[in-house]
Design an enzyme around this catalytic site. Structure first.
Site: not given
Length: 492
Positions: A62, A65, A96, A195
């Site tokens: 999403c 994220a 990550r 992003h």
């Protein structure tokens, strides 16, 4: 090649789609294609960045994220508040492997989970006061933080909380950068919009703060590494090469990055973009506002690393170009030894990929350096300019799949029968249970770095360790083997 003709791959796509209702079948057909390297515009054969079909098992994430998990989260000296219920922050915490230098909880906070822990009463009465109180508590408990970002979860946008106002008031009160990020998970079709939203927040709340700073001494060789998240130490292995060829890395973000580095980025001479998908927006902004050129680079595998080093050096004077060739010559025996050791063990092996960001195309060259072939690849959240770049890297009649569903991916694997799959944690155990070697290519399966010449040695070792592990020869249970032997004896 997949081992199949173009017609056979096209037929495979149609066979896999047969189980869908007509509407879903027509939609999914647009996201699957047989590669033709001669095609210059991918939109002629595949579409992307569209809403996933309801009911299909998509592997996407999403907007939250994309913002918190990718762009903002790795900035080490800032505290990133997951504003909303506790789950989003907890499940995105430290997954990550963004390496960083610092003391966790003192001057670095990457792996910690800060949350406003929304409850039902916060939904009813709003969470602005709670957010303000949380910021005060953070400042008291962690006074060495250099800034705060407020990462909005879904409820924040649904109830209309004014996080911008709270951030402005508390930022002025504390004399600190506090960045509100409207990255509610329901926005957009995937993490890609996250992003973009995160890039816009950097543009609006961070860049420009030190434009008038005259204390920073610039050099003609200042560069910034953008879009490297230092997974397993990737940015460090990249930075070594750039600095050895005479460049000065003023900033790297966001992996092992600081807010100060981001503020100084407008003073560099060239922005080096590793993950184009997540950071092209801010790079274009700096080109437009500050006149800073940017370029993509690829440090996966020696062939692409050498190409990228020379392309970067070409942006500078002859002294940098000379040092670049010296660096290439220095590392040549090292990577040649890696190829000599591992290529005979991996030659001819076929790989299928399904990842995000840049990797579905960037790692192709590294596999090819080892004599392996990528026969299928796809993106979770690509745009068509990603596929424009990818189609040139892939062989003819190989398979392309966008936002592939769990069902489709499994069926493609059953028919194409790759030797290795590289994808994410959600897919890992499915394919391992099918007896297929698998590498988790989002966070390197607890390994890395994979960038640069140093990283290539680790990459090659990991692929060999996975593919040639003796466990794959021991998948048949002993009683099944004995039953098979008895049947053979009986038939004789």
């Amino acid at each position: 090649m997949t081992g199949m003709s173009r017609e056979e791959v096209e037929s495979l796509i149609q066979e896999v789609l047969e189980v869908y209702p007509e509407k879903a079948r027509k939609d999914r057909n647009k996201h699957l294609a047989v590669n033709d390297p001669a095609v210059t515009q991918s939109k002629k054969c595949i579409i992307s960045n569209k809403k996933s079909q309801p009911g299909l098992m998509t592997i996407r994430g999403c907007a939250y994220a994309g913002s918190k998990g990718v762009v903002w989260g790795p900035i080490k000296d800032m505290i990133h508040i997951s504003h909303g219920p506790v789950g989003c922050g907890q499940y995105s915490r430290a997954g990550r492997r963004n390496y960083y230098i610092g003391t966790t909880g003192v001057n670095a906070f990457v792996t910690m989970n800060f949350t406003s822990d929304f409850q039902e009463k916060d939904i009813v009465f709003g969470g602005d006061k709670k957010l303000a109180k949380l910021i005060d508590e953070v400042e008291t408990l962690f006074p060495l933080n250099k800034g705060i970002s407020v990462q909005s979860e879904c409820p924040i946008g649904l109830i209309g909380d004014d996080i911008e106002s709270v951030s402005k008031v508390k930022g002025a009160e504390l004399s600190k950068t506090i960045v509100p990020v409207r990255c509610e998970g329901f926005r957009g079709v995937s993490q890609s919009l996250g992003h973009h939203i995160a890039n816009d927040a950097v543009r609006d709340w961070v860049l420009g703060k030190r434009d008038e700073d005259t204390t920073f001494a610039s050099t003609p060789y200042d560069v910034a590494i953008i879009g490297d998240y230092n997974i397993g130490g990737d940015a460090w292995s990249s930075r070594i090469l750039l600095e050895e060829m005479g460049l000065r890395c003023v900033a790297q973000w966001s992996g092992d990055g600081s807010i100060s580095e981001i503020e100084l980025t407008p003073k560099v001479k060239l922005n080096l973009v590793h993950c184009y998908r997540s950071m092209n927006y801010i790079s274009r902004h700096m080109e437009e506002k500050y006149g800073i050129p940017w370029m993509e680079y690829n440090f996966f595998g020696p062939t692409k690393t050498i190409e990228s080093l020379r392309a970067i050096a070409a942006k500078f004077d002859e002294s940098i170009q000379k040092k670049c060739e010296e660096v290439i010559a220095k590392y040549k025996p090292e990577w040649e030894a890696v190829v000599a050791k591992y290529r005979p063990r991996l030659e001819g092996k076929r790989v299928m990929l399904y990842i995000g960001g840049l990797r579905p195309r960037h790692v192709i060259g590294a596999y090819e350096d080892l004599g392996m072939e990528v026969v299928g690849t796809g993106y979770e959240f690509a745009h068509n300019d990603d596929y424009d770049r990818t189609m040139k890297e892939m062989g003819d009649s190989t398979l392309l799949y966008d936002d592939v569903t769990g069902y489709e991916f499994e069926e493609f694997v059953k028919r194409i029968k790759p030797d290795l799959i590289g994808s994410g944690i959600k897919e890992k155990f499915i394919f391992q249970k099918m007896g297929i070697p698998f590498r988790e290519m989002h966070s390197w399966d607890y390994s890395g770095p994979y960038h640069g010449f140093d990283g290539f040695a680790i990459f090659a070792r990991d692929m060999d360790m996975t593919l040639n592990n003796p466990c794959w020869k021991k998948l048949q249970a002993p009683w099944e083997a004995s039953e098979g032997a008895e049947k053979v004896a009986a038939s004789a």
